[in-house]
Scaffold this motif. Structure first.
Motif, PDB file in Angstrom:
ATOM      1  N   GLU A  80       0.853  -1.193   0.000  1.00  0.00           N
ATOM      2  CA  GLU A  80       0.000   0.000   0.000  1.00  0.00           C
ATOM      3  C   GLU A  80       0.888   1.242   0.000  1.00  0.00           C
ATOM      4  O   GLU A  80       1.694   1.426   0.906  1.00  0.00           O
ATOM      5  N   LYS A  81       0.719   2.084  -1.002  1.00  0.00           N
ATOM      6  CA  LYS A  81       1.557   3.280  -1.053  1.00  0.00           C
ATOM      7  C   LYS A  81       1.128   4.298   0.000  1.00  0.00           C
ATOM      8  O   LYS A  81       1.926   5.059   0.514  1.00  0.00           O
ATOM      9  N   HIS A  82      -0.180   4.312   0.303  1.00  0.00           N
ATOM     10  CA  HIS A  82      -0.680   5.310   1.244  1.00  0.00           C
ATOM     11  C   HIS A  82      -1.152   4.634   2.519  1.00  0.00           C
ATOM     12  O   HIS A  82      -2.168   3.957   2.524  1.00  0.00           O
ATOM     13  N   SER A  83      -0.390   4.810   3.569  1.00  0.00           N
ATOM     14  CA  SER A  83      -0.828   4.303   4.865  1.00  0.00           C
ATOM     15  C   SER A  83      -0.294   5.258   5.919  1.00  0.00           C
ATOM     16  O   SER A  83       0.460   6.181   5.604  1.00  0.00           O
ATOM     17  N   MET A  84      -0.715   5.045   7.164  1.00  0.00           N
ATOM     18  CA  MET A  84      -0.270   5.976   8.202  1.00  0.00           C
ATOM     19  C   MET A  84      -0.210   5.302   9.559  1.00  0.00           C
ATOM     20  O   MET A  84      -0.631   4.160   9.714  1.00  0.00           O
ATOM     21  N   GLN A 103      -0.316   0.797  13.189  1.00  0.00           N
ATOM     22  CA  GLN A 103      -1.011   1.224  11.973  1.00  0.00           C
ATOM     23  C   GLN A 103      -2.513   0.993  12.087  1.00  0.00           C
ATOM     24  O   GLN A 103      -2.970   0.176  12.876  1.00  0.00           O
ATOM     25  N   PRO A 328       1.321  11.130   7.022  1.00  0.00           N
ATOM     26  CA  PRO A 328       0.945   9.922   6.274  1.00  0.00           C
ATOM     27  C   PRO A 328       2.019   9.579   5.233  1.00  0.00           C
ATOM     28  O   PRO A 328       2.741  10.467   4.782  1.00  0.00           O
ATOM     29  N   TYR A 329       2.074   8.306   4.856  1.00  0.00           N
ATOM     30  CA  TYR A 329       3.085   7.863   3.897  1.00  0.00           C
ATOM     31  C   TYR A 329       2.635   7.983   2.461  1.00  0.00           C
ATOM     32  O   TYR A 329       1.458   7.854   2.162  1.00  0.00           O
ATOM     33  N   ASP A 330       3.594   8.201   1.601  1.00  0.00           N
ATOM     34  CA  ASP A 330       3.340   8.244   0.177  1.00  0.00           C
ATOM     35  C   ASP A 330       4.535   7.541  -0.469  1.00  0.00           C
ATOM     36  O   ASP A 330       5.471   8.187  -0.923  1.00  0.00           O
ATOM     37  N   LEU A 331       4.520   6.226  -0.460  1.00  0.00           N
ATOM     38  CA  LEU A 331       5.670   5.474  -0.973  1.00  0.00           C
ATOM     39  C   LEU A 331       5.725   5.588  -2.490  1.00  0.00           C
ATOM     40  O   LEU A 331       4.716   5.455  -3.172  1.00  0.00           O
ATOM     41  N   SER A 332       6.917   5.811  -3.035  1.00  0.00           N
ATOM     42  CA  SER A 332       7.048   5.944  -4.489  1.00  0.00           C
ATOM     43  C   SER A 332       7.301   4.575  -5.117  1.00  0.00           C
ATOM     44  O   SER A 332       7.799   3.650  -4.458  1.00  0.00           O
TER      45      SER A 332
END
Ligand code: ADP
Ligand code: MG
Ligand code: ZN
Length: 528
Positions: A80-84, A103, A328-332
């Motif tokens: 998941e690219k977007h998690s927090m 999480q 929040p995360y935004d993994l590339s």
């Protein structure tokens, strides 16, 4: 209480695991720069962040995020690219922040799966495979829907719900009571060195059906985590911990029963035996008309029973809310691909390569990769023989070496007198009939005890197997001449006497006669 095999005739067990792994191969904690070190003096690796002092701000450990993404890729999860991160609020002395950073509904890794190969006696715990033939998968609406039959067992497809990132709590030390337990203790000490240790929690779907499947799942997951190098996975030291959730339903029904959660499953055996006990206990309660409470229970391996620890809290009790101090995360894609490039050969791939390259059975290949040391040992042997003698070397490793490793917990294959060179030499002596398989076992033990080459041991002990037909024929003739009555009986139909003749010939040759040659000559002379 009834036995597991009887209980499983009437009841189907439903099992889901929650597995915590400390990322011990990292150098620092999850949200601060404190050093990760097992066994350091108490409270020497702490700071305002991991103690939760006012005003301290967390900074996530990037290497830990890489580790969990690696774990997700290795277990077929979607990343998941977007998690927090969230705060899970509770007060306990080992958690001085009063909340655990963890999480929420979306974790870094979601929707994975692993396939478990189940065979041997463990496969017998599964009784709903009916008439499935090798290669066939259970019908979609049947209880065997996630199972494919194999020649010697089956493969179970187990869903992984998620793997999320969180942090460990500190450690309580209870003083004055028995065995360091809280009951009877006069006071308790707390060590915050472990507080803030990066931890990943993997949650499976309730797809497991037997204690053996649960055991194999943990074993396989441990192999994978070791292969990708994210944890030392020590179940004794607690860097790999497992909770087992289990409920029962009547065979033939669909609805899940109420589950209990077992803690303290700190070995593969405890996991299996604790679940087996709990299945039998629940069956007894249900059969007597009782009800199962959703509760956490503790498996006590010495007393062989589970006891209640606490009744279940619900998510609401924890007031889970988004962590305001972490973005929040935004993994590339670039980050994820960089991690993907670090994936080493995984145990399943390794086993497949052994089967393809060396013509080994799936069973042999899988058992070679059970341990990293045996896989490395096998590869070192294959380097020496250029791929020859794979089957006898696999046998030596799977039977003799593994048995030795199991019997002696201090046995260390890489530093033992049994080098790959000596293993190859031993197997060659056996393959060219210089020694018998019985003698090979003796040589194996002697190599370990005396630290000498197999050929030297064979020479010293005059162990050579006699394969010379002329010499053996003399012995065969002698044995037959000495037992005319038995020869008569044999010729009259008592074919079982062949074993007796072989035994006598072996005795005459002091165990050094080649059984193949003896057999051949005997059947020849007895007129078969
Ligand atoms: P909880 O909210 O009690 O923690 P979860 O739904 O998060 O329960 O599930 C925790 C674990 O229990 C998961 O591994 C899941 O597969 C398993 N599980 C859920 N329901 C059952 C059940 N009825 N029987 C056995 N295991 C279950
Ligand atoms: Mg849960
Ligand atoms: Zn710290």
């Amino acid at each position: 209480m009834r036995k597991l095999e009887e209980v499983l005739q009437d009841w189907e067990a439903v099992i889901g695991l929650e597995v915590h792994a400390e990322l011990t191969t990292l150098t620092t904690k999850m949200f601060c720069g404190c050093k990760l070190e097992f066994g350091a003096d108490p409270n020497t690796h702490t700071c305002p962040v991991c103690l939760g002092l006012p005003g301290a701000l967390p900074v996530p450990n990037k290497a830990a995020i890489e580790s969990i993404v690696l774990a997700g890729l290795a277990t077929n999860c979607d990343i998941e690219k977007h998690s927090m991160f969230y705060r899970k609020n509770y007060m306990y002395p080992d958690m001085s922040k009063n909340f655990q950073t963890t999480q929420g509904p979306i974790a870094f890794c979601m929707r994975g799966h692993l396939d478990l190969e189940v065979d041997g006696v463990g496969a017998k715990e599964r009784i709903d495979l009916g008439n499935l033939k090798p290669g066939e998968t259970g019908a979609a609406d049947s209880t065997a829907a996630n199972v494919t039959r194999t020649e010697d067992g089956y493969v179970a497809h187990v869903g992984i719900t998620r793997i999320h990132m969180e942090e460990d709590a500190g450690k309580m030390v209870h003083v004055g009571g028995g065995e360091g337990r809280i009951a009877g203790a006069t006071h308790s000490l707390v060590d915050y060195n472990r507080a803030g240790t990066p931890l990943i929690e993997l949650v499976t779907e309730p797809d497991l059906r037997t204690p053996e499947e649960a055991r194999l799942f943990m074993q396989k997951l441990r192999q994978i985590y070791l292969a990708i190098g994210i944890s030392d996975c020590s179940m004794e030291e607690g860097s790999l911990r497992c909770d087992g959730n289990v409920s029962l339903r009547r065979r033939g029904t669909k609805e899940f029963g109420t589950k209990t959660e077992l803690k303290n499953m700190n070995s593969f055996k405890n996991l299996h035996d604790g679940l087996a006990y709990e299945i039998c206990r629940q069956a007894e309660v249900l059969e007597e008309g009782g009800i199962i409470y959703q509760e956490t229970r503790h498996w006590d391996p010495s007393k062989k029973r589970t006891i209640v620890m606490r009744v279940k809290e619900t998510a609401d009790d924890y007031r889970l809310f988004p962590e305001p101090d972490l973005a929040p995360y935004d993994l590339s894609d670039e980050f994820i691909n960089r991690v993907r490039a670090k994936l080493p050969e995984l145990p399943d791939e390794k086993a497949q390569r052994y089967a393809d390259t060396y013509g080994l059975s799936a069973y042999d290949a899988r058992h070679l990769v059970d341990h990293r040391v045996t896989a490395n040992f096998f590869e070192a042997c294959m380097d020496l023989t250029q791929g020859d003698l794979a089957k006898p070397l696999a046998n030596l490793i799977i039977n003799d070496i593994t048995a030795h490793m199991n019997a002696d917990e201090f046995f260390d294959l890489p530093t033992s007198p049994l080098t790959p060179e000596r293993a190859v030499e031993l197997v060659k002596l056996l393959a060219d009939d210089t020694i018998s398989s019985k003698q090979a076992k003796q040589v194996f033990t002697a190599v370990l005890e005396e630290d000498k080459d197999p050929a030297a041991i064979v020479d010293e002990r005059g162990m050579k197997q006699v394969s010379d037909t002329g010499a053996i024929e003399v012995v065969v003739d002698k044995v037959l001449a000495e037992n005319p009555d038995k020869v008569e009986q044999y010729k009259g139909g008592k074919k079982g006497l062949l074993g007796f003749f072989v035994g006598q010939c072996m005795k005459e040759t002091k165990g050094q006669g080649n059984p193949k040659v003896i057999n051949q000559l005997l059947t020849q002379k007895l007129g078969d």
